[in-house]
Design a protein around this motif. Structure first.
Motif, PDB file in Angstrom:
ATOM      1  N   LEU A 296      41.921  25.781  62.111  1.00 16.01           N
ATOM      2  CA  LEU A 296      43.370  25.639  62.226  1.00 16.01           C
ATOM      3  C   LEU A 296      43.890  26.559  63.323  1.00 16.01           C
ATOM      4  CD1 LEU A 296      46.174  24.665  61.214  1.00 16.01           C
ATOM      5  CD2 LEU A 296      46.092  26.519  59.523  1.00 16.01           C
TER       6      LEU A 296
ATOM      7  N   LYS B 263      42.159  23.425  72.728  1.00 17.42           N
ATOM      8  CA  LYS B 263      42.398  22.038  72.316  1.00 17.42           C
ATOM      9  C   LYS B 263      41.250  21.420  71.523  1.00 17.42           C
ATOM     10  CE  LYS B 263      41.010  19.950  76.747  1.00 17.42           C
ATOM     11  NZ  LYS B 263      41.497  19.145  77.878  1.00 17.42           N
TER      12      LYS B 263
ATOM     13  N   SER C 160      40.264  22.769  68.803  1.00 15.33           N
ATOM     14  CA  SER C 160      40.535  23.162  67.419  1.00 15.33           C
ATOM     15  C   SER C 160      40.634  21.924  66.534  1.00 15.33           C
ATOM     16  CB  SER C 160      41.841  23.959  67.337  1.00 15.33           C
ATOM     17  OG  SER C 160      41.807  25.073  68.201  1.00 15.33           O
ATOM     18  N   LYS C 161      40.183  22.051  65.284  1.00 18.54           N
ATOM     19  CA  LYS C 161      40.169  20.885  64.398  1.00 18.54           C
ATOM     20  C   LYS C 161      41.580  20.397  64.108  1.00 18.54           C
ATOM     21  CE  LYS C 161      38.073  19.128  60.156  1.00 18.54           C
ATOM     22  NZ  LYS C 161      37.203  19.453  59.004  1.00 18.54           N
ATOM     23  N   TYR C 162      42.462  21.322  63.761  1.00 18.59           N
ATOM     24  CA  TYR C 162      43.866  20.979  63.532  1.00 18.59           C
ATOM     25  C   TYR C 162      44.738  21.942  64.329  1.00 18.59           C
ATOM     26  CZ  TYR C 162      42.146  18.224  59.594  1.00 18.59           C
ATOM     27  OH  TYR C 162      41.472  17.315  58.824  1.00 18.59           O
ATOM     28  N   ILE C 163      45.748  21.374  64.994  1.00 18.60           N
ATOM     29  CA  ILE C 163      46.663  22.182  65.813  1.00 18.60           C
ATOM     30  C   ILE C 163      48.081  21.983  65.298  1.00 18.60           C
ATOM     31  CG2 ILE C 163      47.605  22.584  68.126  1.00 18.60           C
ATOM     32  CD1 ILE C 163      44.942  21.474  69.236  1.00 18.60           C
ATOM     33  N   VAL C 164      48.740  23.092  65.015  1.00 22.86           N
ATOM     34  CA  VAL C 164      50.138  23.076  64.593  1.00 22.86           C
ATOM     35  C   VAL C 164      50.955  23.796  65.659  1.00 22.86           C
ATOM     36  CG1 VAL C 164      51.803  23.841  62.863  1.00 22.86           C
ATOM     37  CG2 VAL C 164      49.539  23.031  62.153  1.00 22.86           C
TER      38      VAL C 164
ATOM     39  N   VAL D 182      49.121  17.699  72.227  1.00 25.84           N
ATOM     40  CA  VAL D 182      47.796  17.910  71.628  1.00 25.84           C
ATOM     41  C   VAL D 182      47.895  18.317  70.165  1.00 25.84           C
ATOM     42  CG1 VAL D 182      46.795  18.566  73.849  1.00 25.84           C
ATOM     43  CG2 VAL D 182      47.675  20.345  72.335  1.00 25.84           C
ATOM     44  N   ALA D 183      49.114  18.568  69.676  1.00 25.37           N
ATOM     45  CA  ALA D 183      49.289  19.059  68.304  1.00 25.37           C
ATOM     46  C   ALA D 183      49.117  17.927  67.295  1.00 25.37           C
ATOM     47  CB  ALA D 183      50.659  19.702  68.153  1.00 25.37           C
ATOM     48  N   ASP D 184      48.481  18.247  66.171  1.00 29.85           N
ATOM     49  CA  ASP D 184      48.409  17.310  65.052  1.00 29.85           C
ATOM     50  C   ASP D 184      49.710  17.320  64.265  1.00 29.85           C
ATOM     51  OD1 ASP D 184      45.433  16.476  65.087  1.00 29.85           O
ATOM     52  OD2 ASP D 184      45.331  18.658  65.190  1.00 29.85           O
ATOM     53  N   TYR D 185      50.340  18.490  64.205  1.00 29.35           N
ATOM     54  CA  TYR D 185      51.625  18.633  63.522  1.00 29.35           C
ATOM     55  C   TYR D 185      52.541  19.476  64.399  1.00 29.35           C
ATOM     56  CZ  TYR D 185      48.757  17.224  59.541  1.00 29.35           C
ATOM     57  OH  TYR D 185      47.908  16.552  58.718  1.00 29.35           O
TER      58      TYR D 185
END
Length: 309
Positions: free
Chosen positions: A252, A269, A271-275, A288-291
């Motif tokens: 994360l 970038k 990273s598995k999940y990007i907030v 590039v963010a997941d959230y």
């Protein structure tokens, strides 16, 4: 094919980047791990338990206590004869060491690989990660640094491997160790942390990084920063994530007040999940963010911290 992996360690433990380099090396052939240092028997025992390696070479001498690249590179060149590939992490350690090894062996270095196509063909990022180059090396020996964020860490197993202890003392004539200044922190190390919280110029000053520290305490996270925040003097250089800082790939990654310059994205970038938390809804980080949370970080971060147990 015979592969030599240069172990990076702190005299007590192998680094996570070494374990990831071993994973890459196993795709090339039978892996030998070289542990160089002084009073590092604990590291040797640990290396012997890494899954998939065939041999550990241990070279113990006070000449290598401070890991001077001028000393170790000559040693590696001396030991290189049986090996077709020589690998090290693309960390500060590897970037200092491996160009010297390549020069001594009179071969081209292959830097920062992220994938292995065959024994002589590799993929590496170029243009800050916006393009991937496929590189074929024609040298008989390949000297390689590995972008460890692209590979998983090798596991430890209960096993027995061949041990080869040698004594070779090599002192550089023109280089001497003076001192080492280390930043001590109770937080996870940035390069191997599972959760990273990074701050950017949007935090406005170094004092406001305390907002990140409170959140990091709740998540047991490491703290990073963009180059803009480092250049502005908010935090020390060793916090920097990006093309000219540390390359990371945590489970994360939380980017707070970071616009998302291409150089920063190149370092995180994977990273598995990007907030991402930013008041500018057009900020490149959101691509590039997941959230993504659009809003005032000075309101969002305290609220998020308060909600966590």
């Amino acid at each position: 094919m015979s592969v030599l992996v240069i172990a990076e360690h702190n005299q007590q433990l192998l680094t996570d980047s070494t374990l990831r380099t071993i994973t890459a090396a196993k795709q090339l052939g039978e892996v030998t791990v070289l542990v160089v240092g002084f009073q590092c028997q604990t590291v040797v025992a640990q290396a012997a338990k890494v899954d998939g390696i065939q041999q550990v070479i241990h070279v113990e001498d006070q000449a290598y206590e401070h890991f001077l690249a001028e000393n170790i590179s000559v040693l590696i060149a001396d030991l290189a004869t049986p090996f077709q590939h020589i690998l090290a992490p693309a960390s500060t350690f590897g970037k200092d060491l491996m160009p010297r090894v390549a020069a001594l062996l009179d071969v081209a270095q292959i830097s920062d690989i992220i994938a292995i196509e065959s024994n002589d063909t590799f993929k590496r990022p170029v243009y800050a990660g916006n393009a991937i180059a496929t590189v074929r090396a024609l040298d008989q020996k390949k000297v390689i640094t590995v972008r460890t964020a692209a590979f998983s860490a090798a596991k430890f197993v209960e096993r027995t491997v061949a041990m080869n202890t040698e004594s070779k003392s090599i002192f550089a004539e023109k280089t001497a160790f003076i001192k080492r200044e280390l930043t001590k922190s109770a937080r996870p190390e940035l390069g191997s942390a599972k959760i990273i919280i990074s701050g950017g110029r949007g935090l406005q000053n170094g004092e406001n990084f305390k907002l990140l520290e409170a959140l990091a305490d709740k998540l047991n996270a490491a703290i990073g920063a963009s180059r803009a925040a480092v250049d502005a003097g908010f935090v020390p250089n060793d916090y920097q994530v990006g093309q000219t800082g540390k390359i990371v790939a945590p489970e994360l990654y939380i980017a707070i007040g970071i616009s998302g310059a291409i150089q920063h994205l190149a370092g995180m970038k994977e990273s598995k999940y990007i907030v991402a938390i930013n008041k500018d809804e057009e900020a490149p980080i959101f691509k590039v963010a997941d959230y993504g949370l659009v809003g005032d970080l000075f309101e969002i971060v305290p609220q998020l911290t308060a909600e966590l147990p």
